[in-house]
Design a protein around this motif. Structure first.
Motif, mmCIF file in Angstrom:
data_model
loop_
_atom_site.group_PDB
_atom_site.id
_atom_site.type_symbol
_atom_site.label_atom_id
_atom_site.label_comp_id
_atom_site.label_asym_id
_atom_site.label_seq_id
_atom_site.Cartn_x
_atom_site.Cartn_y
_atom_site.Cartn_z
ATOM 1 N N LYS A 34 1.003 -1.093 -0.113
ATOM 2 C CA LYS A 34 -0.056 -0.004 0.045
ATOM 3 C C LYS A 34 0.993 1.229 -0.027
ATOM 4 N N ILE A 35 0.174 2.452 -0.735
ATOM 5 C CA ILE A 35 0.986 3.468 -0.510
ATOM 6 C C ILE A 35 0.810 4.251 0.957
ATOM 7 N N ARG A 36 2.034 4.687 1.469
ATOM 8 C CA ARG A 36 2.076 5.140 2.924
ATOM 9 C C ARG A 36 1.898 6.627 2.770
ATOM 10 N N VAL A 37 0.942 7.051 3.662
ATOM 11 C CA VAL A 37 0.760 8.534 3.688
ATOM 12 C C VAL A 37 0.913 9.024 5.032
ATOM 13 N N LEU A 38 1.846 10.055 5.187
ATOM 14 C CA LEU A 38 1.798 10.960 6.437
ATOM 15 C C LEU A 38 0.843 12.228 6.307
ATOM 16 N N TYR A 39 -0.105 11.972 7.261
ATOM 17 C CA TYR A 39 -1.108 13.039 7.279
ATOM 18 C C TYR A 39 -0.954 13.714 8.337
ATOM 19 N N VAL A 40 -0.806 14.962 8.332
ATOM 20 C CA VAL A 40 -0.669 15.981 9.371
ATOM 21 C C VAL A 40 -1.626 16.926 9.401
ATOM 22 N N GLU A 41 -2.584 16.725 10.559
ATOM 23 C CA GLU A 41 -3.880 17.736 10.440
ATOM 24 C C GLU A 41 -4.453 17.829 12.043
ATOM 25 N N ASP A 42 -4.578 18.853 12.338
ATOM 26 C CA ASP A 42 -5.117 18.944 13.710
ATOM 27 C C ASP A 42 -6.351 19.094 14.152
ATOM 28 N N GLU A 43 -7.313 19.099 13.119
ATOM 29 C CA GLU A 43 -8.684 19.293 13.148
ATOM 30 C C GLU A 43 -9.194 17.825 13.334
ATOM 31 N N PRO A 44 -9.604 17.349 14.348
ATOM 32 C CA PRO A 44 -10.157 15.761 14.495
ATOM 33 C C PRO A 44 -11.336 15.304 13.461
ATOM 34 N N PHE A 45 -12.138 16.310 13.347
ATOM 35 C CA PHE A 45 -13.372 15.798 12.424
ATOM 36 C C PHE A 45 -12.868 15.711 10.804
ATOM 37 N N LEU A 46 -11.994 16.797 10.479
ATOM 38 C CA LEU A 46 -11.665 16.819 9.000
ATOM 39 C C LEU A 46 -10.562 15.598 8.946
ATOM 40 N N GLY A 47 -9.826 15.556 10.040
ATOM 41 C CA GLY A 47 -8.662 14.151 9.900
ATOM 42 C C GLY A 47 -9.294 12.946 9.892
ATOM 43 N N LYS A 48 -10.530 12.805 10.724
ATOM 44 C CA LYS A 48 -11.017 11.491 10.689
ATOM 45 C C LYS A 48 -11.679 11.281 9.190
ATOM 46 N N ILE A 49 -12.066 12.265 8.853
ATOM 47 C CA ILE A 49 -12.779 11.759 7.348
ATOM 48 C C ILE A 49 -11.881 11.633 6.544
ATOM 49 N N VAL A 50 -10.858 12.211 6.299
ATOM 50 C CA VAL A 50 -9.652 12.319 5.165
ATOM 51 C C VAL A 50 -8.837 10.999 5.643
#
Length: 230
Positions: free
Chosen positions: A3-19
């Protein structure tokens, strides 16, 4: 197939969970970090294939993270998520090592298309170039894989955009290349904003190449550029 590994840095919990869940449903592997100060250690431990970085983060902003990641790996694709749309802010993102940006709010379809495009471009570049690849441009040596321009013992470290643009010019040396073609290759479209960005980067490259008058970027108004290497 890995699988392609993505480092996702986001502090908004709701948006982060969706993405995160949306990417995982499309068979990506996602490591999500909410604190900017923890992004670089996560990058080192996780070894992602691509970084998706929010700009406004607690303790360390996305631009700083981008610079730190880019210093470790000149080729890792970096996509910034930003609510900002000012020219200087977006230019700062590119100078910080970003390959692309997407403005909030965004659709998952757009995010995935941009991610896949960056991954394809990086893969194609890696296939064409060896780590020690060198392009001679007059008295300069351009090392595209290392994002470096060498001249008389001095080394100029280039941003991703600078290296990408110089690569296109070098591939078309002593030929005319249309402005629209450059914009589509580098930014994906020829919008007014991207056209302004191109002007900025051409000016920077001219400054970097000023020590050899046999290497010139000539502007052909209304057409594009002619990169002369005598």
């Amino acid at each position: 197939m890995d699988k392609i590994r993505v480092l996702y840095v986001e502090d908004e919990p709701f948006l982060g969970k969706i993405v995160k869940e949306s990417l995982e449903s499309r068979d990506y592997e996602v490591r999500m970090v909410r604190d900017g100060a923890k992004a670089l250690p996560a990058y080192k431990n996780y070894a992602p294939d691509i970084c998706v970085l929010d700009v406004m983060l607690p303790n360390k902003d996305g631009f700083t993270i981008g610079q730190e990641v880019r210093a470790l790996d000149p080729r890792i694709p970096i996509l910034f998520l930003t609510a900002k749309n000012q020219t200087q802010d977006l230019l700062k993102g590119f100078e910080s090592g970003g390959n692309d940006y997407i403005k909030k709010p965004f659709s998952m379809e757009e995010l995935i298309v941009r991610m896949e495009n960056l991954l394809k471009l990086v893969k194609a570049t890696r296939q064409r170039l060896q780590p020690d690849s060198k392009i001679s441009l007059g008295s300069y040596n351009f090392l595209p894989y290392k994002y470096e321009l060498h001249h008389d013992g001095d080394i100029k470290r280039l941003s991703h955009r600078e290296a990408q643009l110089l690569q296109i010019l070098a591939n078309n040396r002593n030929y005319t290349i249309e402005r629209k073609e450059i914009l589509n290759q580098v930014w994906g479209d020829d919008s007014f904003f991207n056209s302004r960005n191109l002007d900025v980067y051409i000016k920077k490259l001219r400054d970097y190449l000023k020590n050899d008058d046999q290497v010139r970027i000539i502007t052909l108004k209304g057409v594009g550029y002619h990169f002369v290497v005598e």
